[in-house]
Design an enzyme around this catalytic site. Sequence first.
Site, PDB file in Angstrom:
ATOM      1  N   TRP A 328       0.834  -1.200   0.000  1.00 61.62           N
ATOM      2  CA  TRP A 328       0.000   0.000   0.000  1.00 61.62           C
ATOM      3  C   TRP A 328       0.869   1.251   0.000  1.00 61.62           C
ATOM      4  O   TRP A 328       0.549   2.237  -0.660  1.00 61.62           O
ATOM      5  CB  TRP A 328      -0.906  -0.012   1.233  1.00 61.62           C
ATOM      6  CG  TRP A 328      -1.817   1.173   1.343  1.00 61.62           C
ATOM      7  CD1 TRP A 328      -3.062   1.319   0.813  1.00 61.62           C
ATOM      8  CD2 TRP A 328      -1.538   2.404   2.034  1.00 61.62           C
ATOM      9  NE1 TRP A 328      -3.588   2.553   1.131  1.00 61.62           N
ATOM     10  CE2 TRP A 328      -2.666   3.246   1.885  1.00 61.62           C
ATOM     11  CE3 TRP A 328      -0.452   2.877   2.770  1.00 61.62           C
ATOM     12  CZ2 TRP A 328      -2.736   4.520   2.434  1.00 61.62           C
ATOM     13  CZ3 TRP A 328      -0.515   4.157   3.319  1.00 61.62           C
ATOM     14  CH2 TRP A 328      -1.655   4.957   3.148  1.00 61.62           C
ATOM     15  N   HIS A 329       1.992   1.196   0.726  1.00 61.56           N
ATOM     16  CA  HIS A 329       2.864   2.361   0.805  1.00 61.56           C
ATOM     17  C   HIS A 329       3.624   2.607  -0.495  1.00 61.56           C
ATOM     18  O   HIS A 329       3.926   3.760  -0.821  1.00 61.56           O
ATOM     19  CB  HIS A 329       3.863   2.196   1.955  1.00 61.56           C
ATOM     20  CG  HIS A 329       3.269   2.440   3.305  1.00 61.56           C
ATOM     21  ND1 HIS A 329       2.642   1.453   4.036  1.00 61.56           N
ATOM     22  CD2 HIS A 329       3.197   3.563   4.053  1.00 61.56           C
ATOM     23  CE1 HIS A 329       2.213   1.962   5.178  1.00 61.56           C
ATOM     24  NE2 HIS A 329       2.536   3.227   5.224  1.00 61.56           N
ATOM     25  N   GLY A 330       3.955   1.568  -1.225  1.00 62.26           N
ATOM     26  CA  GLY A 330       4.688   1.786  -2.464  1.00 62.26           C
ATOM     27  C   GLY A 330       5.011   0.496  -3.191  1.00 62.26           C
ATOM     28  O   GLY A 330       5.116  -0.568  -2.575  1.00 62.26           O
ATOM     29  N   PHE A 491       1.713   8.459  -1.036  1.00 61.19           N
ATOM     30  CA  PHE A 491       1.149   7.131  -0.975  1.00 61.19           C
ATOM     31  C   PHE A 491      -0.345   7.135  -1.244  1.00 61.19           C
ATOM     32  O   PHE A 491      -0.928   6.099  -1.448  1.00 61.19           O
ATOM     33  CB  PHE A 491       1.420   6.497   0.390  1.00 61.19           C
ATOM     34  CG  PHE A 491       2.888   6.469   0.745  1.00 61.19           C
ATOM     35  CD1 PHE A 491       3.807   6.036  -0.177  1.00 61.19           C
ATOM     36  CD2 PHE A 491       3.327   6.917   1.968  1.00 61.19           C
ATOM     37  CE1 PHE A 491       5.160   6.011   0.126  1.00 61.19           C
ATOM     38  CE2 PHE A 491       4.679   6.876   2.283  1.00 61.19           C
ATOM     39  CZ  PHE A 491       5.581   6.444   1.367  1.00 61.19           C
TER      40      PHE A 491
END
Length: 491
Positions: A328-330, A491
Site C-alpha cells: 500500500w505504501h509503495g 502514498f
Amino acid sequence: MDFNTLIFLGFFAGVAVLTYCVPRPAKPYLWLLASYAFYLYKPENARLVFILISVTVVTWVCALAMDSVPQQATRRLFLWVSLGVCCGFLFFFKYFNFFGELLGGITGLFGGEAPHLDLIAPLGLSYFTFQSLGYVIDVYLHQTKAERNPLKYALFVSFFPCIFTGPIERKEHLMPQFDHPRRFDYNRVAGGLFRVLWGYVKKMVIADNIGVFVRAVYSAPDKHTGPYLLAASLLFSYQIYMDFSGCCDIAIGAGRMLGFDLLENFNRPFAAKTYTELWNRWHMSLTNWFKDYIFTPLSFYNRGAEGFLGKLQGWFNIFIIFPISGLWHGASLGYVIWGVLNGLFMVVGKATAKKRRKLAKKNPLYQVPHLQGILQRCCVYLLFTACIVFFAADLYGGKAGTVFAGLFTGWGQAGLGQLASGFAALGLGGGTVLMLVASSLVVELIEARGPVAQWIRTQRVWVRWPLYYALCLLLLFFGVFGQSAYIYQQF
C-alpha cells in the site's frame, strides 16, 4: 495543493470564511466545490481526475444497487464490481510496472525486458480508494445504509482536508457531519487553528530539519560511516512520525475549524511498550481499516484448527496484513520487506508474550521503578527502526544493504570533534540539535496530556499566548521552507 504552501493557507482561509457565511443547506456543496478545486490545483491530478470520478460513481451506484436488491448473489456481484474498479486503478497506476518487472525476473518472460509504462499515480489514490471500498463493504455487510445523494457521497470521497494523507474516514463518522453543519464556535475554531500551527511546527521545524541530515546520509550511504548511518536511521523513525502526524494535525485542525471532528490518526506511538501497542497507536485509521476488512474476514474464514495449527492460523492472519500494508505504501521490494519484518516482529511478540512476562519478573533491571518502561520503549523503537531502514532507503534512493553493512564501519576512527564537524556539515550542528531536542520535548510533554486542540483551550491566557508566539517564532527562525511535500502524501 500542498499543505505547507501559502497558496493552501489563502485557499483554506477563503473556504473557512465562506463556510460560516453561506446558508447551512449550501455548505456541503461549497465543501465539494472546494475539495475538487483543491484536488485539481496540481496539473498531474487534473489530468487524472477521471479516476477519482470513476471510483466515486462506481462505488455509489454499486452501494445503491446492493441496498436495493435482496439476493445475496446479486449483492456480491456489485461488491466485486466495486472491488475490481478500485483495486484495478490501484494495481494499474501503482503496481503494474512493479509486478511486471517481478514476473519477468522470476519467469524470464518478456525476453528479459519487462514491460514498463510511464505511469504517474494521482496523489491520494490509496486513500480515496480505501475510503470508498470501506464504504461499499459496510453497505454489503448491512453495517450502514447507502447514501442517496451523489454529491454528498462525492464530498465524502474527496473531502479535501484528508484526501491526500488521511485519516481514512468512515461513512458513519463523517457523513452525518455533512448533514448537520456546526455553527461558528470561537473555542472550536481557535483550538483547530492552534492544532494547525502545531502540525506546521512538527513538520517544518522538527521533521524537515531532521530530514536535511537523513537525506544527505541516505542518498549516498556508501559515502558515510557507521555513526552517521546509525544516527540517520534512528532519526528517520522520528522524522517520519513528526512528518506524518504533523500533516494529520493540520488536516484534523483544518476540519475542526470548519466544524468537523475527523478521526485521530496517531496516539504517541513511541510511548508504546510492545510492538502490538505501537501499531495500535500508529496510522490508526489505516490499521483499523486492515483489521476490519482483512484481519476480521480472514479470522472468520481461516479458523477451526486446534492446538499449534490453530495458533499458526492466527499468526498468519496477523502477519499477512503487514506485507499488504507495505505494498500500500509503495510498489517496491523495500516496502514489502519493511512489511514482512513488521509482521514477523508482531508474530514473534505474540508468540513469546507469556514467556517474556515470566522472564521480566526475574529481570533485576525491571525491579527499578520506571526502568522497565524505558527499556521496553527503547526496544520497540529499535525494532521499528530496523524495519524503517528499508522504507528510508526506498524514499531517498539509497540501498538498505549498504546501510546495514556500513553500520559496522568507522567506529573509533574519528574523534568527537571530527564527528561533530561531520554532523554539522550534513545539517546537524550543535544549535540545530539543541533546538530539535527542546522542541521535541515540548511536543512530547504536551501531547502526553491529550489532544492539543482541547488542551490549549483549558489553559490560562498567560500560558496560551506565549506558546502561540513561541511556536510562530520557531517556524520563522527554524522552519525549513521550500521542502518537498509531506512524505505520506505520495502514498
